[in-house]
Every structure is written in C-alpha cells, then in structure tokens.
Design a protein around this motif. Structure first.
Motif, short mmCIF file in Angstrom:
data_model
loop_
_atom_site.label_atom_id
_atom_site.label_comp_id
_atom_site.label_asym_id
_atom_site.label_seq_id
_atom_site.Cartn_x
_atom_site.Cartn_y
_atom_site.Cartn_z
N GLU A 1 0.83 -1.21 0.00
CA GLU A 1 0.00 0.00 0.00
C GLU A 1 0.86 1.26 0.00
O GLU A 1 0.53 2.25 -0.65
N ALA A 2 1.96 1.23 0.71
CA ALA A 2 2.85 2.40 0.76
C ALA A 2 3.48 2.68 -0.60
O ALA A 2 3.86 3.82 -0.88
N SER A 3 3.57 1.65 -1.45
CA SER A 3 4.18 1.81 -2.77
C SER A 3 3.16 2.17 -3.86
O SER A 3 3.54 2.50 -4.97
N MET A 4 1.87 2.09 -3.54
CA MET A 4 0.83 2.23 -4.55
C MET A 4 0.66 3.68 -4.99
O MET A 4 0.63 4.59 -4.17
N VAL A 5 0.51 3.89 -6.31
CA VAL A 5 0.31 5.22 -6.86
C VAL A 5 -0.84 5.18 -7.86
O VAL A 5 -0.74 4.54 -8.91
N GLY A 6 -1.93 5.86 -7.54
CA GLY A 6 -2.99 6.14 -8.50
C GLY A 6 -3.86 4.96 -8.89
O GLY A 6 -3.50 3.79 -8.65
N PRO A 7 -5.00 5.25 -9.50
CA PRO A 7 -5.91 4.19 -9.95
C PRO A 7 -5.32 3.30 -11.02
O PRO A 7 -5.62 2.11 -11.08
N GLY A 8 -4.46 3.84 -11.86
CA GLY A 8 -3.82 3.02 -12.88
C GLY A 8 -2.90 1.98 -12.26
O GLY A 8 -2.86 0.83 -12.69
N GLY A 9 -2.13 2.40 -11.24
CA GLY A 9 -1.26 1.47 -10.55
C GLY A 9 -2.05 0.38 -9.85
O GLY A 9 -1.65 -0.79 -9.85
N ARG A 10 -3.19 0.75 -9.26
CA ARG A 10 -4.02 -0.25 -8.59
C ARG A 10 -4.62 -1.22 -9.61
O ARG A 10 -4.69 -2.43 -9.36
N ALA A 11 -5.05 -0.69 -10.75
CA ALA A 11 -5.62 -1.56 -11.79
C ALA A 11 -4.56 -2.54 -12.31
O ALA A 11 -4.86 -3.71 -12.55
N ALA A 12 -3.33 -2.06 -12.47
CA ALA A 12 -2.25 -2.94 -12.92
C ALA A 12 -1.96 -4.01 -11.89
O ALA A 12 -1.72 -5.19 -12.23
N ALA A 13 -1.98 -3.65 -10.60
CA ALA A 13 -1.75 -4.62 -9.54
C ALA A 13 -2.86 -5.67 -9.52
O ALA A 13 -2.61 -6.87 -9.39
N ASP A 14 -4.10 -5.21 -9.66
CA ASP A 14 -5.23 -6.14 -9.67
C ASP A 14 -5.15 -7.10 -10.86
O ASP A 14 -5.42 -8.30 -10.73
N SER A 15 -4.76 -6.57 -12.01
CA SER A 15 -4.62 -7.41 -13.20
C SER A 15 -3.54 -8.45 -13.01
O SER A 15 -3.70 -9.63 -13.36
N ALA A 16 -2.40 -8.03 -12.46
CA ALA A 16 -1.31 -8.96 -12.22
C ALA A 16 -1.71 -10.03 -11.22
O ALA A 16 -1.40 -11.22 -11.41
N ASN A 17 -2.42 -9.64 -10.18
CA ASN A 17 -2.86 -10.62 -9.17
C ASN A 17 -3.87 -11.60 -9.75
O ASN A 17 -3.85 -12.79 -9.43
N THR A 18 -4.73 -11.11 -10.64
CA THR A 18 -5.72 -11.99 -11.27
C THR A 18 -5.06 -13.03 -12.14
O THR A 18 -5.40 -14.21 -12.14
N ARG A 19 -4.06 -12.59 -12.93
CA ARG A 19 -3.35 -13.52 -13.81
C ARG A 19 -2.59 -14.56 -13.00
O ARG A 19 -2.53 -15.72 -13.37
N THR A 20 -1.99 -14.12 -11.87
CA THR A 20 -1.25 -15.05 -11.01
C THR A 20 -2.18 -16.08 -10.40
O THR A 20 -1.86 -17.28 -10.36
N ALA A 21 -3.34 -15.60 -9.95
CA ALA A 21 -4.30 -16.51 -9.33
C ALA A 21 -4.87 -17.50 -10.34
O ALA A 21 -5.20 -18.63 -10.03
N GLY A 22 -4.99 -17.03 -11.63
CA GLY A 22 -5.52 -17.90 -12.66
C GLY A 22 -4.55 -18.96 -13.09
O GLY A 22 -4.93 -19.96 -13.70
#
Length: 304
Positions: free
Chosen positions: A283-304
């Motif tokens: 959370e301390a490293s997170m920047v902006g909605p784009g960064g959050r969307a990229a993190a969510d996408s990466a986590n989704t691909r990893t989980a898949g």
C-alpha cells in the motif's frame, strides 16, 4: 497540412493507457481532428467512456500491456475493424513510490513490466501493421529518463529504457518507412501524478524539487504538444519545451541530484520505513488508480 505537419483525418491511431490522463486527452483531441482512435488499456468502464466521448469511429479494447495474448487479441480486433493501423502511441504507464531498499518488490517490478516491457510488447505486436502502412510509433518516456530523483528508481529505469528502445528502434525501421518518436513529459496533473503528490512521504519530497523541476502542468499542455508531434511524426516531443534543454546537460544531472538529496533523503528514508510499518509495503508503494488496476490485473493472472 503544410510543412508543420500532416492531417490525422482518417488515420487509425492505437493508444495504450487510454482510460485516463494523457492517453484519454490525446484520444479525444485526435478524434476531434478526424482520426479513428482505438483505445487499449485496463479499467474497461473508463475506457468505454473515453471511447464514447471520442465519437462513433472510436473503439475500446480492454487489455493489459504486460500480456501477450491480451495485446494480440486487441490488435487483431483493431485491424479487423479498421483494416490496419497508421499510428501507435505506447502511452500505458504506472508509477510506484519507494526507496530501493524498502519498496515493495512486486511494485518495483510491475513498473518495469508495464512501462518498459509493455512498450516493447505493444511495438512488437503492432509493428507489422505500421510497416504495412509506413506508419509512426510514438513511445512515451518521461523527464524521469533524464533526471533521476531518489524514490523514483523503478520509473526512471523504465522510462530511460523506453528512450533507449525508441532510439534503437528508429534506426532499425527507418528503411521500412516507419518513423519513431519519443515523448518526455515533466510532471503533468494526471491521476498518477496527483496521487504521488498526496503520498505522505514522497509527496513532500517531490515538492522540494527546485524551480521548473517541481512544477506541475495541466494535461492540456501535454495533449497539445503530443498531438502536434503525431501530426509531424516528430522524433522527440518535449513537454514542455524546456525539457529538451535539460537533455543537453544530462551528464551533469546525477551529481546535482545527489547534492540536493543529502539534506532530504535521510529523513525521508526513515519516514518511508515508518509508513511501510504502518500501512504495509504494497500500500505504501501504490500510486494512483492506474497502478491499482495494474496490480489487480497482475494478481488476477497469477491466481488464474
């Protein structure tokens, strides 16, 4: 258009990272000039809203630029709809805040994945279509490729890589009729930059930058200069113009930054460690909605 540039009317322009900020602004401006804009990126609802604002000739293709299958599907869809691609603007980018010794490793590497490897993948997938139409690729780098400030190592490394990649690519494809440009924006008041400015540790650190290096410009400044660069197939677009002057002093800048950092980094380093202890490294490293969307996408691909 005359010697100042060419008309973009009827040109098919693919823009990554088009859901927000500079990408969205450039898409709307080019669409108003008659271009057929193909918007590629995360945040499907935002992307669709930008496409709707661009008019009936615009289209949206949700895709993560770190994913080869996503990009291949999106580009195939664009070509199927429009018949080809004339211009590619590789704009997708995120940032992460943190010092190298304490930043969330996943956040650091995600910046490299999106901002550098995402540009490479975008170019690789679209290049056959640019060659077919003797088109133009415009890759978005940053002032951070020139001025390497503390707390911004991942972003600086990625954007310096984009500039180097653009320079090599230009020499490789010129004989094929493809032109290549690179954009160097300074701080532009996008969601990403505004979010970084609000960070409890790195916002004040950035605000301490002296003179023009700490000034933030409205998105309209970037949009105007980038659209003009597309029209003339520019090899470099400086946002604003003084960034081009800074490039002339590149060899001197690291020592200047180091000298200024002596007074402010020790306190910021301690504050960053405390912030991570309080909120967690991710959370301390997170920047902006784009960064959050990229993190969510990466986590989704990893989980898949």
């Amino acid at each position: 258009m005359g010697a100042r540039g060419r008309s973009v009317k009827g040109k098919v322009v693919l823009i990554t990272g088009a859901a927000r900020g500079i990408g969205a602004g450039v898409a709307k401006d080019l669409a108003a000039r008659g271009a057929k804009v193909a918007l590629v990126g995360l945040e499907p609802e935002e992307l669709a809203a930008v496409a709707a604002a661009c008019g009936p000739d615009a289209g949206a293709w949700p895709a993560d630029v770190t994913s080869w299958p996503d990009l291949e599907r999106a580009v195939a869809g664009v070509v199927e709809r429009y018949g080809g691609i004339d211009v590619v603007i590789a704009n997708a980018g995120i940032a992460a805040t943190g010092f190298t010794r304490s930043i969330d490793p996943a956040a650091f590497e995600r910046v490299i994945e999106v901002d550098l490897l995402g540009v490479w993948r975008t170019v690789r997938v679209t290049l056959p279509h640019l060659i077919e139409r003797r088109g133009y690729a415009l890759l978005v780098s940053s002032l951070a490729a020139i001025v390497h400030i503390p707390g911004n190592a991942a972003y600086s490394a990625a954007k310096a890589g984009v500039e180097a990649f653009a320079n090599s690519l230009r020499a490789e494809v010129r004989h094929l009729g493809v032109d290549v440009g690179v954009v160097h924006p300074t701080w532009i008041a996008t969601d990403m930059v505004n979010s970084a400015s609000e960070h409890p540790v790195f916002g004040p650190l950035r605000a301490s930058s002296p003179g023009l290096s700490g000034k933030t410009y409205p998105p309209s400044v970037a949009v105007k200069l980038i659209v003009a660069g597309v029209a003339r197939r520019a090899r470099a677009v400086h946002v604003p113009g003084w960034v081009g002057v800074v490039k002339l002093f590149r060899a001197l800048l690291p020592r200047i930054v180091e000298r200024q950092a002596r007074a402010i980094v020790p306190g910021a380093d301690a504050a960053a460690l405390a912030d991570i202890e309080n909120r967690g490294a991710a959370e301390a490293s997170m920047v902006g909605p784009g960064g959050r969307a990229a993190a969510d996408s990466a986590n989704t691909r990893t989980a898949g």
